[in-house]
Design a protein around this motif. Structure first.
Motif, PDB file in Angstrom:
ATOM      1  N   ARG A  29       0.824  -1.215   0.000  1.00  0.00           N
ATOM      2  CA  ARG A  29       0.000   0.000   0.000  1.00  0.00           C
ATOM      3  C   ARG A  29       0.856   1.262   0.000  1.00  0.00           C
ATOM      4  O   ARG A  29       1.896   1.333   0.646  1.00  0.00           O
ATOM      5  CB  ARG A  29      -0.915   0.009   1.237  1.00  0.00           C
ATOM      6  CG  ARG A  29      -2.042  -0.982   1.153  1.00  0.00           C
ATOM      7  CD  ARG A  29      -3.017  -0.632   0.049  1.00  0.00           C
ATOM      8  NE  ARG A  29      -3.682   0.633   0.326  1.00  0.00           N
ATOM      9  CZ  ARG A  29      -4.870   0.733   0.912  1.00  0.00           C
ATOM     10  NH1 ARG A  29      -5.537  -0.344   1.261  1.00  0.00           N
ATOM     11  NH2 ARG A  29      -5.408   1.906   1.138  1.00  0.00           N
ATOM     12  N   GLU A  30       0.382   2.255  -0.707  1.00  0.00           N
ATOM     13  CA  GLU A  30       1.066   3.547  -0.765  1.00  0.00           C
ATOM     14  C   GLU A  30       0.972   4.215   0.607  1.00  0.00           C
ATOM     15  O   GLU A  30      -0.063   4.157   1.264  1.00  0.00           O
ATOM     16  CB  GLU A  30       0.409   4.406  -1.852  1.00  0.00           C
ATOM     17  CG  GLU A  30       1.181   5.655  -2.230  1.00  0.00           C
ATOM     18  CD  GLU A  30       0.879   6.884  -1.385  1.00  0.00           C
ATOM     19  OE1 GLU A  30       1.720   7.792  -1.372  1.00  0.00           O
ATOM     20  OE2 GLU A  30      -0.190   6.945  -0.731  1.00  0.00           O
ATOM     21  N   LEU A  31       2.057   4.816   1.040  1.00  0.00           N
ATOM     22  CA  LEU A  31       2.066   5.540   2.320  1.00  0.00           C
ATOM     23  C   LEU A  31       3.047   6.698   2.210  1.00  0.00           C
ATOM     24  O   LEU A  31       4.258   6.478   2.071  1.00  0.00           O
ATOM     25  CB  LEU A  31       2.454   4.576   3.460  1.00  0.00           C
ATOM     26  CG  LEU A  31       2.567   5.150   4.873  1.00  0.00           C
ATOM     27  CD1 LEU A  31       1.288   5.858   5.304  1.00  0.00           C
ATOM     28  CD2 LEU A  31       2.895   4.040   5.881  1.00  0.00           C
ATOM     29  N   ASP A  32       2.516   7.910   2.210  1.00  0.00           N
ATOM     30  CA  ASP A  32       3.324   9.132   2.165  1.00  0.00           C
ATOM     31  C   ASP A  32       4.302   9.138   0.981  1.00  0.00           C
ATOM     32  O   ASP A  32       5.493   9.384   1.162  1.00  0.00           O
ATOM     33  CB  ASP A  32       4.068   9.289   3.498  1.00  0.00           C
ATOM     34  CG  ASP A  32       4.578  10.718   3.692  1.00  0.00           C
ATOM     35  OD1 ASP A  32       3.808  11.663   3.444  1.00  0.00           O
ATOM     36  OD2 ASP A  32       5.754  10.883   4.064  1.00  0.00           O
ATOM     37  N   GLY A  38       8.289  -0.564   2.467  1.00  0.00           N
ATOM     38  CA  GLY A  38       9.513   0.229   2.317  1.00  0.00           C
ATOM     39  C   GLY A  38       9.811   1.020   3.577  1.00  0.00           C
ATOM     40  O   GLY A  38      10.952   1.066   4.051  1.00  0.00           O
ATOM     41  N   HIS A  39       8.777   1.623   4.159  1.00  0.00           N
ATOM     42  CA  HIS A  39       8.945   2.353   5.424  1.00  0.00           C
ATOM     43  C   HIS A  39       9.458   1.422   6.508  1.00  0.00           C
ATOM     44  O   HIS A  39      10.385   1.757   7.248  1.00  0.00           O
ATOM     45  CB  HIS A  39       7.602   2.926   5.895  1.00  0.00           C
ATOM     46  CG  HIS A  39       7.218   4.194   5.210  1.00  0.00           C
ATOM     47  ND1 HIS A  39       7.788   5.399   5.516  1.00  0.00           N
ATOM     48  CD2 HIS A  39       6.305   4.445   4.249  1.00  0.00           C
ATOM     49  CE1 HIS A  39       7.241   6.348   4.768  1.00  0.00           C
ATOM     50  NE2 HIS A  39       6.334   5.796   3.974  1.00  0.00           N
ATOM     51  N   ALA A  40       8.834   0.267   6.635  1.00  0.00           N
ATOM     52  CA  ALA A  40       9.182  -0.679   7.708  1.00  0.00           C
ATOM     53  C   ALA A  40      10.639  -1.129   7.568  1.00  0.00           C
ATOM     54  O   ALA A  40      11.408  -1.077   8.538  1.00  0.00           O
ATOM     55  CB  ALA A  40       8.243  -1.882   7.662  1.00  0.00           C
ATOM     56  N   PHE A 211       2.766   1.339  16.554  1.00  0.00           N
ATOM     57  CA  PHE A 211       1.379   0.844  16.436  1.00  0.00           C
ATOM     58  C   PHE A 211       1.206   0.075  15.125  1.00  0.00           C
ATOM     59  O   PHE A 211       1.885   0.335  14.137  1.00  0.00           O
ATOM     60  CB  PHE A 211       0.384   2.007  16.516  1.00  0.00           C
ATOM     61  CG  PHE A 211       0.363   2.911  15.314  1.00  0.00           C
ATOM     62  CD1 PHE A 211       1.316   3.907  15.156  1.00  0.00           C
ATOM     63  CD2 PHE A 211      -0.606   2.774  14.326  1.00  0.00           C
ATOM     64  CE1 PHE A 211       1.312   4.741  14.047  1.00  0.00           C
ATOM     65  CE2 PHE A 211      -0.620   3.606  13.205  1.00  0.00           C
ATOM     66  CZ  PHE A 211       0.342   4.580  13.077  1.00  0.00           C
ATOM     67  N   LYS A 212       0.285  -0.856  15.139  1.00  0.00           N
ATOM     68  CA  LYS A 212       0.051  -1.700  13.948  1.00  0.00           C
ATOM     69  C   LYS A 212      -0.974  -1.029  13.032  1.00  0.00           C
ATOM     70  O   LYS A 212      -2.081  -0.697  13.464  1.00  0.00           O
ATOM     71  CB  LYS A 212      -0.449  -3.086  14.364  1.00  0.00           C
ATOM     72  CG  LYS A 212      -0.540  -4.054  13.182  1.00  0.00           C
ATOM     73  CD  LYS A 212      -0.375  -5.501  13.624  1.00  0.00           C
ATOM     74  CE  LYS A 212      -1.548  -6.028  14.391  1.00  0.00           C
ATOM     75  NZ  LYS A 212      -2.629  -6.475  13.495  1.00  0.00           N
ATOM     76  N   ILE A 213      -0.606  -0.833  11.793  1.00  0.00           N
ATOM     77  CA  ILE A 213      -1.527  -0.263  10.813  1.00  0.00           C
ATOM     78  C   ILE A 213      -2.490  -1.380  10.407  1.00  0.00           C
ATOM     79  O   ILE A 213      -2.123  -2.307   9.692  1.00  0.00           O
ATOM     80  CB  ILE A 213      -0.774   0.323   9.602  1.00  0.00           C
ATOM     81  CG1 ILE A 213       0.153   1.463  10.058  1.00  0.00           C
ATOM     82  CG2 ILE A 213      -1.771   0.807   8.538  1.00  0.00           C
ATOM     83  CD1 ILE A 213       1.082   2.007   8.975  1.00  0.00           C
ATOM     84  N   ALA A 222      -0.836   7.243  10.373  1.00  0.00           N
ATOM     85  CA  ALA A 222       0.523   7.086   9.840  1.00  0.00           C
ATOM     86  C   ALA A 222       0.852   8.223   8.863  1.00  0.00           C
ATOM     87  O   ALA A 222       1.953   8.783   8.906  1.00  0.00           O
ATOM     88  CB  ALA A 222       0.670   5.726   9.162  1.00  0.00           C
ATOM     89  N   GLN A 223      -0.109   8.591   8.014  1.00  0.00           N
ATOM     90  CA  GLN A 223       0.104   9.695   7.050  1.00  0.00           C
ATOM     91  C   GLN A 223       0.399  10.996   7.776  1.00  0.00           C
ATOM     92  O   GLN A 223       1.321  11.726   7.419  1.00  0.00           O
ATOM     93  CB  GLN A 223      -1.154   9.945   6.181  1.00  0.00           C
ATOM     94  CG  GLN A 223      -1.700   8.749   5.450  1.00  0.00           C
ATOM     95  CD  GLN A 223      -1.070   8.523   4.088  1.00  0.00           C
ATOM     96  OE1 GLN A 223       0.002   9.050   3.806  1.00  0.00           O
ATOM     97  NE2 GLN A 223      -1.721   7.724   3.257  1.00  0.00           N
TER      98      GLN A 223
END
Ligand code: CTP
Ligand code: MG
Length: 235
Positions: A29-32, A38-40, A211-213, A222-223
């Protein structure tokens, strides 16, 4: 050969993200402006102790994930992508099977906890390195928790003081995590499997950012957090 650090991290990332909705697996999923996994993985790679990251991805996306992840972490970090399983536990087992033999400290971290900071990774790893077999990050429980029966009738109010909400990364001496996963019994986290072996599990302070998304509300949070990180001072 251990490059970078002495810690390997297994990242279960093969879930569908049903509660988040839409067809795309949650990890993709897209995030920011970038993607959740990728973030993780980028944050894991920022922890000095981490020398190897093993991701369990949805089976149809293994090659794609491997290619896209390489740019998220430094070249010294060994990056392995394997196919996940039908359950989280199965995905962890697949990942664990691909951890290079050199690593004696293994952390397990949900891809869905994409904003877990590197210092949380270090806090967990340090306690395993100091000799503890199993380490979990926890937070106090803020809600009142009640035990209920199947009709919705309250049975008891559980004493909140003694309760903790459990996060990842959870850290283990490798041999213990392997022993715990050999067995087919089911638990909702890796420490739960280790507890069944009669092995002590110790807590360290968790971090609210880990926290878990799970739902759209979590994704929105998160955004907001990510945007506040790159906002100019005073904005
Ligand atoms: N996971 C996994 N393999 C599975 C199921 C879950 O690797 N078969 C991973 C998810 O990718 C996630 C972590 O386990 O990083 C925690 O799971 P959860 O938050 O429940 O994610 P999903 O299972 O994807 O979401 P949902 O339950 O809403 O479908
Ligand atoms: Mg799930």
């Amino acid at each position: 050969v251990i490059r970078g650090g002495d810690v390997a991290v297994v990242v279960p990332a093969a879930g569908l993200g049903t509660r988040l909705g839409t067809g795309t697996p949650k990890a993709m999923r897209e995030l920011d402006g970038t993607w959740l996994l990728g973030h993780a993985v980028r944050r894991l790679g920022q922890a000095q102790s981490v020398g190897c990251i093993v991701v369990a991805a949805p089976s149809s996306l293994v090659d794609d994930v491997r290619r896209r992840l390489r740019t998220e972490v430094a070249a010294e970090i060994a990056l392995v992508v394997v196919s996940g399983g039908r359950t989280r536990q199965e995905s962890v087992r697949h990942g664990l099977g691909a951890v290079p033999v050199d690593y004696q400290i293994v952390l397990v971290h949900d891809a869905a906890r994409a904003l877990a900071p590197p210092d949380l990774v270090e806090r967990v790893a340090a306690v395993v390195r100091a000799g503890r077999p199993a380490v979990i990050p926890v937070l106090p429980v803020v809600d009142t928790i009640k035990q209920v029966d199947e009709t919705g009738q309250v049975v008891a109010t559980v004493d909140r003081i003694a309760l903790r909400a459990v996060q990842t990364p959870q850290g283990f001496q490798r041999q213990i995590l392997e022993d715990a996963h050999r067995d087919e019994t089911v638990a909702t986290d890796d420490a739960g499997l280790v507890e069944r072996l009669g092995i002590d599990v110790v807590c360290v302070a968790g971090d609210a950012a880990a926290f878990k998304i799970t739902t759209q509300l979590d994704l929105a949070l998160a955004q907001v957090l990510l945007r506040s990180l790159h906002a100019p001072p005073g904005a």
